[in-house]
Write a protein that holds these residues in place. Sequence first.
Motif, PDB file in Angstrom:
ATOM      1  N   SER A 277       6.035  11.696  -7.098  1.00 25.51           N
ATOM      2  CA  SER A 277       7.479  11.666  -7.365  1.00 25.51           C
ATOM      3  C   SER A 277       8.106  10.384  -6.808  1.00 25.51           C
ATOM      4  N   ARG A 278       7.643   9.957  -5.650  1.00 29.46           N
ATOM      5  CA  ARG A 278       8.200   8.725  -5.073  1.00 29.46           C
ATOM      6  C   ARG A 278       7.727   7.497  -5.870  1.00 29.46           C
ATOM      7  N   THR A 279       6.530   7.578  -6.436  1.00 25.82           N
ATOM      8  CA  THR A 279       6.061   6.457  -7.268  1.00 25.82           C
ATOM      9  C   THR A 279       6.939   6.346  -8.527  1.00 25.82           C
TER      10      THR A 279
ATOM     11  N   VAL B 167       1.491  -3.041   4.785  1.00 26.57           N
ATOM     12  CA  VAL B 167       1.194  -1.637   5.107  1.00 26.57           C
ATOM     13  C   VAL B 167       2.424  -1.073   5.826  1.00 26.57           C
ATOM     14  N   ASP B 168       3.367  -0.576   5.025  1.00 24.41           N
ATOM     15  CA  ASP B 168       4.656  -0.081   5.548  1.00 24.41           C
ATOM     16  C   ASP B 168       4.549   1.450   5.600  1.00 24.41           C
ATOM     17  N   VAL B 169       4.054   1.946   6.706  1.00 17.05           N
ATOM     18  CA  VAL B 169       3.545   3.326   6.760  1.00 17.05           C
ATOM     19  C   VAL B 169       4.630   4.404   6.911  1.00 17.05           C
ATOM     20  N   PRO B 170       4.280   5.653   6.543  1.00 15.52           N
ATOM     21  CA  PRO B 170       5.174   6.770   6.891  1.00 15.52           C
ATOM     22  C   PRO B 170       5.216   6.873   8.414  1.00 15.52           C
ATOM     23  N   CYS B 171       6.380   7.199   8.953  1.00 17.21           N
ATOM     24  CA  CYS B 171       6.515   7.240  10.422  1.00 17.21           C
ATOM     25  C   CYS B 171       7.583   8.282  10.775  1.00 17.21           C
TER      26      CYS B 171
ATOM     27  N   ASN C  86       1.650   0.636  -4.583  1.00 12.83           N
ATOM     28  CA  ASN C  86       1.004   1.950  -4.543  1.00 12.83           C
ATOM     29  C   ASN C  86       1.781   2.880  -3.621  1.00 12.83           C
ATOM     30  N   ASP C  87       1.789   4.163  -3.969  1.00  8.17           N
ATOM     31  CA  ASP C  87       2.325   5.178  -3.051  1.00  8.17           C
ATOM     32  C   ASP C  87       1.657   6.501  -3.413  1.00  8.17           C
ATOM     33  N   SER C  88       1.205   7.241  -2.396  1.00  7.57           N
ATOM     34  CA  SER C  88       0.442   8.456  -2.689  1.00  7.57           C
ATOM     35  C   SER C  88       1.307   9.553  -3.322  1.00  7.57           C
ATOM     36  N   SER C  89       2.611   9.487  -3.108  1.00  6.03           N
ATOM     37  CA  SER C  89       3.487  10.532  -3.656  1.00  6.03           C
ATOM     38  C   SER C  89       3.840  10.201  -5.108  1.00  6.03           C
TER      39      SER C  89
ATOM     40  N   PHE D 142      -2.303   6.297  -5.503  1.00  5.17           N
ATOM     41  CA  PHE D 142      -3.517   6.729  -4.788  1.00  5.17           C
ATOM     42  C   PHE D 142      -3.194   7.073  -3.347  1.00  5.17           C
ATOM     43  N   ASP D 143      -4.106   7.817  -2.727  1.00  5.65           N
ATOM     44  CA  ASP D 143      -4.070   7.947  -1.274  1.00  5.65           C
ATOM     45  C   ASP D 143      -4.518   6.591  -0.719  1.00  5.65           C
ATOM     46  N   GLY D 144      -3.600   5.908  -0.055  1.00  6.07           N
ATOM     47  CA  GLY D 144      -3.882   4.549   0.420  1.00  6.07           C
ATOM     48  C   GLY D 144      -5.040   4.480   1.396  1.00  6.07           C
ATOM     49  N   THR D 145      -5.316   5.569   2.090  1.00  9.63           N
ATOM     50  CA  THR D 145      -6.418   5.526   3.069  1.00  9.63           C
ATOM     51  C   THR D 145      -7.764   5.340   2.357  1.00  9.63           C
TER      52      THR D 145
ATOM     53  N   LEU E  94       0.807  -1.228   0.000  1.00  8.92           N
ATOM     54  CA  LEU E  94       0.000   0.000   0.000  1.00  8.92           C
ATOM     55  C   LEU E  94       0.845   1.285   0.000  1.00  8.92           C
ATOM     56  N   CYS E  95       1.991   1.257   0.666  1.00  6.33           N
ATOM     57  CA  CYS E  95       2.895   2.427   0.726  1.00  6.33           C
ATOM     58  C   CYS E  95       4.260   1.937   0.268  1.00  6.33           C
ATOM     59  N   ALA E  96       4.474   1.881  -1.038  1.00 10.39           N
ATOM     60  CA  ALA E  96       5.545   1.034  -1.564  1.00 10.39           C
ATOM     61  C   ALA E  96       6.855   1.742  -1.908  1.00 10.39           C
ATOM     62  N   ALA E  97       6.851   3.069  -2.052  1.00 12.89           N
ATOM     63  CA  ALA E  97       8.065   3.747  -2.529  1.00 12.89           C
ATOM     64  C   ALA E  97       9.076   3.927  -1.404  1.00 12.89           C
ATOM     65  N   PRO E  98      10.379   3.839  -1.677  1.00 16.31           N
ATOM     66  CA  PRO E  98      11.018   3.705  -2.990  1.00 16.31           C
ATOM     67  C   PRO E  98      11.073   2.285  -3.543  1.00 16.31           C
ATOM     68  N   GLY E  99      10.658   1.272  -2.771  1.00 12.59           N
ATOM     69  CA  GLY E  99      10.461  -0.019  -3.408  1.00 12.59           C
ATOM     70  C   GLY E  99      11.285  -1.183  -2.875  1.00 12.59           C
ATOM     71  N   GLY E 100      12.033  -0.986  -1.798  1.00 12.47           N
ATOM     72  CA  GLY E 100      12.863  -2.078  -1.265  1.00 12.47           C
ATOM     73  C   GLY E 100      12.041  -3.305  -0.911  1.00 12.47           C
ATOM     74  N   LYS E 101      10.905  -3.087  -0.264  1.00 11.48           N
ATOM     75  CA  LYS E 101      10.113  -4.249   0.165  1.00 11.48           C
ATOM     76  C   LYS E 101       9.361  -4.849  -1.028  1.00 11.48           C
ATOM     77  N   ALA E 102       8.904  -4.002  -1.958  1.00 17.29           N
ATOM     78  CA  ALA E 102       8.230  -4.537  -3.161  1.00 17.29           C
ATOM     79  C   ALA E 102       9.206  -5.441  -3.925  1.00 17.29           C
TER      80      ALA E 102
ATOM     81  N   ALA F 100      -5.444   4.920   9.681  1.00 21.16           N
ATOM     82  CA  ALA F 100      -6.313   4.907   8.491  1.00 21.16           C
ATOM     83  C   ALA F 100      -5.721   4.001   7.413  1.00 21.16           C
ATOM     84  N   LEU F 101      -4.386   4.008   7.269  1.00 20.01           N
ATOM     85  CA  LEU F 101      -3.747   3.158   6.254  1.00 20.01           C
ATOM     86  C   LEU F 101      -3.876   1.681   6.627  1.00 20.01           C
ATOM     87  N   LEU F 102      -3.666   1.361   7.902  1.00 20.35           N
ATOM     88  CA  LEU F 102      -3.783  -0.048   8.303  1.00 20.35           C
ATOM     89  C   LEU F 102      -5.232  -0.527   8.152  1.00 20.35           C
TER      90      LEU F 102
HETATM   91  N1  SAM Z   1       7.750   0.304   1.659  1.00 18.14           N
HETATM   92  C1  SAM Z   1       8.720   1.253   1.189  1.00 18.14           C
HETATM   93  C2  SAM Z   1      10.006   0.538   0.882  1.00 18.14           C
HETATM   94  O1  SAM Z   1      10.246  -0.548   1.396  1.00 18.14           O
HETATM   95  O2  SAM Z   1      10.803   1.082   0.118  1.00 18.14           O
HETATM   96  C3  SAM Z   1       8.920   2.394   2.181  1.00 18.14           C
HETATM   97  C4  SAM Z   1       7.643   3.122   2.496  1.00 18.14           C
HETATM   98  S1  SAM Z   1       7.891   4.609   3.386  1.00 18.14           S
HETATM   99  C5  SAM Z   1       8.207   4.018   4.963  1.00 18.14           C
HETATM  100  C6  SAM Z   1       6.285   5.224   3.527  1.00 18.14           C
HETATM  101  C7  SAM Z   1       5.686   5.664   2.209  1.00 18.14           C
HETATM  102  O3  SAM Z   1       4.309   5.988   2.453  1.00 18.14           O
HETATM  103  C8  SAM Z   1       6.287   6.924   1.604  1.00 18.14           C
HETATM  104  O4  SAM Z   1       6.837   6.622   0.353  1.00 18.14           O
HETATM  105  C9  SAM Z   1       5.107   7.892   1.451  1.00 18.14           C
HETATM  106  O5  SAM Z   1       5.134   8.601   0.234  1.00 18.14           O
HETATM  107  C10 SAM Z   1       3.929   6.937   1.488  1.00 18.14           C
HETATM  108  N2  SAM Z   1       2.648   7.514   1.923  1.00 18.14           N
HETATM  109  C11 SAM Z   1       2.425   8.531   2.791  1.00 18.14           C
HETATM  110  N3  SAM Z   1       1.102   8.760   2.925  1.00 18.14           N
HETATM  111  C12 SAM Z   1       0.476   7.847   2.140  1.00 18.14           C
HETATM  112  C13 SAM Z   1      -0.891   7.575   1.828  1.00 18.14           C
HETATM  113  N4  SAM Z   1      -1.884   8.286   2.367  1.00 18.14           N
HETATM  114  N5  SAM Z   1      -1.153   6.584   0.950  1.00 18.14           N
HETATM  115  C14 SAM Z   1      -0.165   5.863   0.385  1.00 18.14           C
HETATM  116  N6  SAM Z   1       1.143   6.089   0.628  1.00 18.14           N
HETATM  117  C15 SAM Z   1       1.456   7.057   1.497  1.00 18.14           C
END
Ligand code: SAM
Length: 365
Positions: A189-191, A235-239, A184-187, A217-220, A161-169, A271-273
């Motif tokens: 540029s990061r997508t 669900v690897d969230v921003p933190c 998916n990633d809401s950003s 998309f906005d993952g929420t 759901l929050c995949a950028a920059p992509g290490g886990k994908a 909301a993301l989880l």
């Molecule tokens: N899983 C990624 C990896 O292994 O490379 C790292 C993910 S990083 C911890 C969190 C990501 O969540 C960021 O790239 C950010 O752009 C994205 N993000 C923030 N808010 C979001 C939302 N509402 N929906 C989807 N992605 C979101």
Amino acid sequence: CLTVRWSRVKPKWATTRPKYPATRLALHHFDVAYGSQLGPLWPSVRVALLCEKKYGALINNFSHHDAMAELQLQGCKDFISDTAAAERGGEEVSQSDLQTTSDASVHSNIKCLVFPEETSYLPLLSRPDSDGLLGYYLMDAASVLPCLALDVREGHTVLDLCAAPGGKALTIMQTYDLGFLCVNDSSVSRTMRLRRVLQSYVPKAQLSDAKVHISSFDGTMWGDVERDSFDRVLVDVPCTTDRHSVTEDDNNIFRKNRVGDRRRLPQLQTALLLAGILAARPGGEIVYSTCSLSQQQNQGVVEQAAHLALEQHGIHTQIVDLKPLTQKFSNTFHFAPGLSVGEMVVPHLAANFGPIYMCKLRRLT
Ligand code: SAM
């Protein structure tokens, strides 16, 4: 002349430079929060957070270049297969250990190499093969653990759901036999960065529309698009990205102008989880992860999202015990003792990975 120059430059410098850099604000915040949360463990975790982190090299199975052999010659070890081999070969392994092993399957085709000694560092650049695909991807080796916990099996449909920059994908893609992957990633540029990472490591044929879908998309809001469908959801969230926050002032969430973003994090994470739980099919599994030590962003979010899933959607979830998985890797990582919900790699000078928190949920209804 020097005096004149100094008087011109000084006021500008003094007004643009913040009185307290974000890294210092972060450290102060963590001293208060983690001092009480981690107690006597915090001083050693703090030192490790401030020291150079260790990397792991995720081996790219799609590359013809034998990066694995090259790195092994330099003394690196695959922390995943070494553990599996020890379990298979060790005479001292008991029947109950074997039972635990089969419960927490480890995909032998995900390989991540680390230097066993804390003083050795991996070469930063990986060479491309004849098709231009790179041999390995450098990442925090502890980041592989949430992907192992996800336990992707043949034919599974997976959402990151929050995949950028992509290490886990990329790690998930190393399992080869997955059915379909949505990243998916809401950003935006990061997508784009995520797309570039996948293109540098995965052959075009494996990135076809039939196999991978990349979205921004906005993952929420994912539930508005698709519900009850994925076998596995990450669900690897921003933190607060704790290690980054105490070492880098750039893009630091503790900057004064980002106070609102930081305060809203637990709400966004919940909301993301919740969206991840809704996206999974009944019987499907969800892994929640952060790179923060914060109980509020970890256990607090898991409990709140599970509560909302039940209250608002009538969905029952169950926490899956990850101990069998973490026990396998206790020689490589330091895990926080006694967590009641989820597992957490804590940075340690002798194994300077993490922090990574992960918790696995099974959707029951
Ligand atoms: N899983 C990624 C990896 O292994 O490379 C790292 C993910 S990083 C911890 C969190 C990501 O969540 C960021 O790239 C950010 O752009 C994205 N993000 C923030 N808010 C979001 C939302 N509402 N929906 C989807 N992605 C979101």
